[in-house]
Design a protein around this motif. Structure first.
Motif, PDB file in Angstrom:
ATOM      1  N   ALA A   1      -9.976 -43.059  12.979  1.00 48.60           N
ATOM      2  CA  ALA A   1     -10.063 -43.344  14.410  1.00 48.60           C
ATOM      3  C   ALA A   1      -9.418 -44.693  14.680  1.00 48.60           C
ATOM      4  CB  ALA A   1     -11.508 -43.338  14.871  1.00 48.60           C
ATOM      5  N   ALA A   2      -8.253 -44.680  15.335  1.00 45.63           N
ATOM      6  CA  ALA A   2      -7.491 -45.904  15.587  1.00 45.63           C
ATOM      7  C   ALA A   2      -7.343 -46.221  17.061  1.00 45.63           C
ATOM      8  CB  ALA A   2      -6.106 -45.791  14.945  1.00 45.63           C
ATOM      9  N   GLU A   3      -7.865 -45.350  17.931  1.00 52.90           N
ATOM     10  CA  GLU A   3      -7.812 -45.555  19.377  1.00 52.90           C
ATOM     11  C   GLU A   3      -9.190 -45.252  19.947  1.00 52.90           C
ATOM     12  OE1 GLU A   3      -5.279 -46.644  21.062  1.00 52.90           O
ATOM     13  OE2 GLU A   3      -3.682 -46.498  19.556  1.00 52.90           O
TER      14      GLU A   3
ATOM     15  N   PRO B   1       6.593 -45.445   7.563  1.00 50.46           N
ATOM     16  CA  PRO B   1       7.168 -44.103   7.593  1.00 50.46           C
ATOM     17  C   PRO B   1       7.900 -43.718   6.311  1.00 50.46           C
ATOM     18  CG  PRO B   1       7.598 -45.256   9.663  1.00 50.46           C
ATOM     19  CD  PRO B   1       7.028 -46.271   8.730  1.00 50.46           C
ATOM     20  N   VAL B   2       8.483 -44.705   5.614  1.00 56.74           N
ATOM     21  CA  VAL B   2       9.153 -44.394   4.348  1.00 56.74           C
ATOM     22  C   VAL B   2       8.160 -43.861   3.327  1.00 56.74           C
ATOM     23  CG1 VAL B   2      10.449 -45.402   2.414  1.00 56.74           C
ATOM     24  CG2 VAL B   2      10.997 -46.065   4.752  1.00 56.74           C
ATOM     25  N   GLY B   3       6.902 -44.275   3.443  1.00 52.85           N
ATOM     26  CA  GLY B   3       5.887 -43.859   2.482  1.00 52.85           C
ATOM     27  C   GLY B   3       5.106 -42.630   2.875  1.00 52.85           C
ATOM     28  N   THR B   4       5.463 -41.967   3.982  1.00 51.96           N
ATOM     29  CA  THR B   4       4.701 -40.797   4.413  1.00 51.96           C
ATOM     30  C   THR B   4       4.614 -39.743   3.323  1.00 51.96           C
ATOM     31  OG1 THR B   4       5.237 -41.144   6.760  1.00 51.96           O
ATOM     32  CG2 THR B   4       4.600 -38.923   6.099  1.00 51.96           C
TER      33      THR B   4
ATOM     34  N   GLY C   1      -6.003 -38.994  16.241  1.00 52.93           N
ATOM     35  CA  GLY C   1      -5.178 -38.620  17.381  1.00 52.93           C
ATOM     36  C   GLY C   1      -3.723 -38.463  16.983  1.00 52.93           C
ATOM     37  N   ALA C   2      -2.832 -38.868  17.886  1.00 60.15           N
ATOM     38  CA  ALA C   2      -1.400 -38.727  17.639  1.00 60.15           C
ATOM     39  C   ALA C   2      -0.947 -39.715  16.570  1.00 60.15           C
ATOM     40  CB  ALA C   2      -0.624 -38.951  18.929  1.00 60.15           C
ATOM     41  N   PRO C   3      -0.006 -39.316  15.708  1.00 59.06           N
ATOM     42  CA  PRO C   3       0.506 -40.230  14.688  1.00 59.06           C
ATOM     43  C   PRO C   3       1.268 -41.384  15.318  1.00 59.06           C
ATOM     44  CG  PRO C   3       1.819 -38.230  14.755  1.00 59.06           C
ATOM     45  CD  PRO C   3       0.636 -37.998  15.651  1.00 59.06           C
ATOM     46  N   GLU C   4       1.275 -42.528  14.619  1.00 58.30           N
ATOM     47  CA  GLU C   4       1.989 -43.698  15.109  1.00 58.30           C
ATOM     48  C   GLU C   4       3.039 -44.131  14.097  1.00 58.30           C
ATOM     49  OE1 GLU C   4      -0.620 -46.776  16.384  1.00 58.30           O
ATOM     50  OE2 GLU C   4      -1.581 -45.558  17.920  1.00 58.30           O
ATOM     51  N   ALA C   5       3.588 -45.321  14.323  1.00 57.13           N
ATOM     52  CA  ALA C   5       4.719 -45.768  13.519  1.00 57.13           C
ATOM     53  C   ALA C   5       4.330 -46.224  12.120  1.00 57.13           C
ATOM     54  CB  ALA C   5       5.445 -46.908  14.241  1.00 57.13           C
ATOM     55  N   ASP C   6       3.033 -46.184  11.777  1.00 54.19           N
ATOM     56  CA  ASP C   6       2.632 -46.667  10.458  1.00 54.19           C
ATOM     57  C   ASP C   6       2.853 -45.639   9.361  1.00 54.19           C
ATOM     58  OD1 ASP C   6       0.663 -44.854  11.021  1.00 54.19           O
ATOM     59  OD2 ASP C   6      -1.022 -46.221  10.708  1.00 54.19           O
ATOM     60  N   GLY C   7       3.324 -44.458   9.720  1.00 50.47           N
ATOM     61  CA  GLY C   7       3.616 -43.445   8.719  1.00 50.47           C
ATOM     62  C   GLY C   7       2.471 -42.513   8.410  1.00 50.47           C
ATOM     63  N   MET C   8       1.296 -42.710   9.028  1.00 52.13           N
ATOM     64  CA  MET C   8       0.166 -41.826   8.785  1.00 52.13           C
ATOM     65  C   MET C   8       0.261 -40.610   9.695  1.00 52.13           C
ATOM     66  SD  MET C   8      -3.962 -42.418   9.218  1.00 52.13           S
ATOM     67  CE  MET C   8      -3.960 -43.925   8.248  1.00 52.13           C
ATOM     68  N   PRO C   9       0.388 -39.397   9.130  1.00 56.88           N
ATOM     69  CA  PRO C   9       0.410 -38.199   9.977  1.00 56.88           C
ATOM     70  C   PRO C   9      -0.952 -37.979  10.621  1.00 56.88           C
ATOM     71  CG  PRO C   9       1.221 -37.760   7.743  1.00 56.88           C
ATOM     72  CD  PRO C   9       0.546 -39.085   7.708  1.00 56.88           C
TER      73      PRO C   9
ATOM     74  N   ILE D   1      13.125 -32.902   3.215  1.00 56.16           N
ATOM     75  CA  ILE D   1      14.141 -33.211   4.205  1.00 56.16           C
ATOM     76  C   ILE D   1      14.411 -34.704   4.139  1.00 56.16           C
ATOM     77  CG2 ILE D   1      12.343 -33.360   6.003  1.00 56.16           C
ATOM     78  CD1 ILE D   1      14.509 -32.573   8.035  1.00 56.16           C
ATOM     79  N   ALA D   2      15.674 -35.091   4.018  1.00 57.74           N
ATOM     80  CA  ALA D   2      16.077 -36.487   3.914  1.00 57.74           C
ATOM     81  C   ALA D   2      16.870 -36.863   5.151  1.00 57.74           C
ATOM     82  CB  ALA D   2      16.923 -36.710   2.654  1.00 57.74           C
ATOM     83  N   GLY D   3      16.381 -37.871   5.870  1.00 56.88           N
ATOM     84  CA  GLY D   3      17.048 -38.319   7.080  1.00 56.88           C
ATOM     85  C   GLY D   3      16.489 -39.637   7.541  1.00 56.88           C
ATOM     86  N   ARG D   4      16.999 -40.133   8.648  1.00 56.64           N
ATOM     87  CA  ARG D   4      16.535 -41.434   9.113  1.00 56.64           C
ATOM     88  C   ARG D   4      15.223 -41.347   9.868  1.00 56.64           C
ATOM     89  NH1 ARG D   4      21.520 -42.401  13.175  1.00 56.64           N
ATOM     90  NH2 ARG D   4      21.350 -40.490  14.386  1.00 56.64           N
ATOM     91  N   ALA D   5      14.851 -40.168  10.369  1.00 63.65           N
ATOM     92  CA  ALA D   5      13.576 -40.021  11.071  1.00 63.65           C
ATOM     93  C   ALA D   5      13.071 -38.590  10.904  1.00 63.65           C
ATOM     94  CB  ALA D   5      13.734 -40.367  12.547  1.00 63.65           C
ATOM     95  N   PRO D   6      12.656 -38.209   9.697  1.00 64.42           N
ATOM     96  CA  PRO D   6      12.261 -36.820   9.452  1.00 64.42           C
ATOM     97  C   PRO D   6      10.822 -36.504   9.836  1.00 64.42           C
ATOM     98  CG  PRO D   6      12.098 -38.051   7.424  1.00 64.42           C
ATOM     99  CD  PRO D   6      12.612 -39.026   8.474  1.00 64.42           C
ATOM    100  N   GLY D   7      10.047 -37.522  10.238  1.00 62.61           N
ATOM    101  CA  GLY D   7       8.626 -37.312  10.454  1.00 62.61           C
ATOM    102  C   GLY D   7       8.292 -36.303  11.530  1.00 62.61           C
ATOM    103  N   GLY D   8       9.161 -36.154  12.547  1.00 63.30           N
ATOM    104  CA  GLY D   8       8.870 -35.214  13.617  1.00 63.30           C
ATOM    105  C   GLY D   8       9.505 -33.851  13.432  1.00 63.30           C
TER     106      GLY D   8
END
Length: 532
Positions: A19-21, A194-197, A216-224, A247-254
């Motif tokens: 719970a972060a919010e 995010p690199v460590g997701t 809730g919704a994931p944030e920029a800390d890399g935690m899904p 998948i390898a890319g600059r923003a694969p989290g989404g």
């Protein structure tokens, strides 16, 4: 109050909702979490100190109290006296209290908080865990420092130990290396950001007893989010695992690729996992992925690759297909009998998507907007089947380069009109506005959109409003993922899987970012840059 951690029972990890919010602690959210999560962690540095009795009315599982300090990447800046007071008060109401190494390991706290209630944690500071030496030497050096860190932490008895090193140039690989070497079931380790997701997701298979997901919704800390851990990776279940895809890319989290590929792997009971790798330099990532133990000792068997790494993917392949060679880029790498093969599934996906609606490109005048890897692949494929292709790109330099490479005419986007073209393909990440005026297109033109988004892209909406035949990026995505899965695994994707029902998870409806069919996120604001 007790918390016991050990080897996963029935191959299942314990799912901890963080719970972060303040909204994460509403009765409605707590009841939803109670249905899926085993434990709840309260980030007191972010949400304050809620009444534990109120939490327990809606969430029956164990509670963890965490007052993460700024030194450990949190928001708490309270002084030592107030910190000790809040931690001691939490010990009366929470099953676990997070104690930061080594600041909280003090006689007063240890005397009041028994070992069964302690979670000893360490989050690397901004300048910690710098790499050293070459590839293998740097990895081993960083792993050695992490082992020394854990040795100091484990001198304090606790129910659970948590180590979060920085990703750095190791792409988080020191965390899996630590887990595979310890052979303990009371240690969780993953890399930050995010690199460590991918390390967060993989950790339970390597022995970590818990996996953390945002309430809730994931944030920029890399935690899904908890819902994404379940829908994309099948957690908390831990079926057998002997290899990795990703998948390898600059923003694969989404990207939805992990959700689709992992659903198929589970359906076929293949012992593999598909992970997201956030990559800045592909050549460096490629070296790390094959270094000793860098992926937790699990072999990499295939990768889908997004911009801007498609050209680099082609360069590392042992053998490349004619499609990849023709457009100078690859979005797929897979291991075949010890040989890394490269292909671009953008080409076959576009042609098959057109065939599904009965469109034969042969002899048609076609325009491809976007000269990145996907655009070049589609242009090459259309030209190969007899279409008369014109390249269109906002950036003149890339447009001319693609024109020279493919031997096709080029028109700058600023001078392009869709009039006179029977087939219009859009292959850039632009989703919020039309890349060209659809109103000027011929009445019988066909529009192929390579980007997928929910709600639909501006181009898709304009195409439907005009009454033109349109193929949206979702159809391209589903065709492309099936082809990628077949090539990487050697198995067809199960026909029983319904991609649309898998993708449109109600718990994830807040995520409305667009992506190209090969997984590259498409910004939800107008793009004023050269297409990748």
């Amino acid at each position: 109050m007790t918390s016991g951690y050990g080897a996963a029972v029935g191959r299942r990890a314990r799912l901890v909702a963080v719970a972060a919010e303040p909204e994460d602690l509403t009765p409605r959210c707590l009841r939803r979490l109670a249905e899926v999560a085993d434990e709840l962690e309260v980030r007191a540095d972010l949400v304050g100190d809620p009444d534990p009795s109120r939490l327990r009315r809606h969430f029956r599982g164990p509670l963890t109290y965490s007052l993460r300090s700024a030194r450990h990447g949190g928001r708490s800046t309270v002084g030592p006296v107030e910190r000790r007071t809040r931690l001691l008060r939490a010990a009366d109401h929470y099953e676990l209290v997070d104690l930061e190494a080594m600041d909280d390991v003090q006689p007063e706290l240890l005397a009041a908080i028994p070992a069964r209630q302690r979670r000893v944690s360490w989050h690397a500071s901004e300048h910690a865990e710098r790499s050293g030496g070459g590839c293998r030497a740097g990895l081993l050096e960083a792993s050695g420092r992490l082992r020394k860190r854990f040795a100091a932490m484990s001198a304090v008895p606790a129910a659970l130990y948590l180590l979060v090193p920085r990703s750095g140039t190791h792409y988080g690989s020191t965390a899996p290396l630590l887990l595979t070497g310890l052979g303990r079931t009371d240690v969780t380790a993953f890399a930050s950001g995010p690199v460590g997701t991918w390390t967060r997701v993989l950790a339970p298979w390597l022995g970590a007893p818990v996996v953390f997901g945002r309430a809730g919704a994931p944030e920029a800390d890399g935690m899904p989010s908890v819902s994404r851990l379940m829908s994309d990776y099948g957690l908390p279940a831990l079926p057998p695992l002997s290899g990795l895809f990703g998948i390898a890319g600059r923003a694969p989290g989404g990207s939805l690729s992990p959700r689709l590929h992992n659903a198929a792997l589970r359906e076929l009971r293949l012992p593999a996992l598909y992970l997201p790798f956030k990559v800045d330099r592909f050549s460096r990532f490629w070296r790390w992925s094959f270094d000793f133990g860098s992926l937790g000792g699990l072999p990499l068997r295939g990768l889908t690759v997004t911009a801007p790494h498609k050209e680099s993917a082609l360069q590392v392949a042992d053998v490349a297909g004619p499609d990849a060679l023709g457009c100078g880029a690859a979005n797929l790498l897979w291991l075949d009998a010890g040989c890394w093969r490269a292909a671009t599934t953008d080409a076959v996906a576009a042609l098959r998507a057109l065939a599904l609606v009965g469109v034969d490109p042969s002899g048609r005048r076609a325009a491809v907007i976007g000269c990145g890897g996907a655009g070049r692949a589609v242009a090459w494929a259309l030209h190969e089947v007899g279409a008369r292709v014109t390249l269109v790109n906002r950036g003149i330099a890339h447009g001319l380069e693609a024109s020279s490479q493919l031997g096709l005419p080029y028109v700058p986007l600023s001078r392009f009109s869709p009039a006179g073209y029977a087939l219009l393909t859009h292959a850039t990440p632009l989703v919020e506005r039309e890349p060209f005026p659809v109103a000027a297109a011929d009445w019988d033109a066909v529009v192929l959109e390579m980007a997928y988004r929910d709600p639909p892209t501006a181009l898709t909406r304009a195409t439907h409003a005009r009454g033109l035949v349109g193929i949206d990026g979702w159809e391209v995505l589903f065709v492309e993922v099936r082809e990628q899965f077949r090539l990487m695994t050697g198995h067809p994707m199960p026909g029983t899987l319904l991609p649309r029902s898998i993708c449109f998870d109600p718990a994830e409806q807040a995520d409305t970012h667009g992506h190209t069919a090969s997984g590259e996120p498409a910004p939800t604001h107008p793009v004023r840059r050269e297409a990748p």
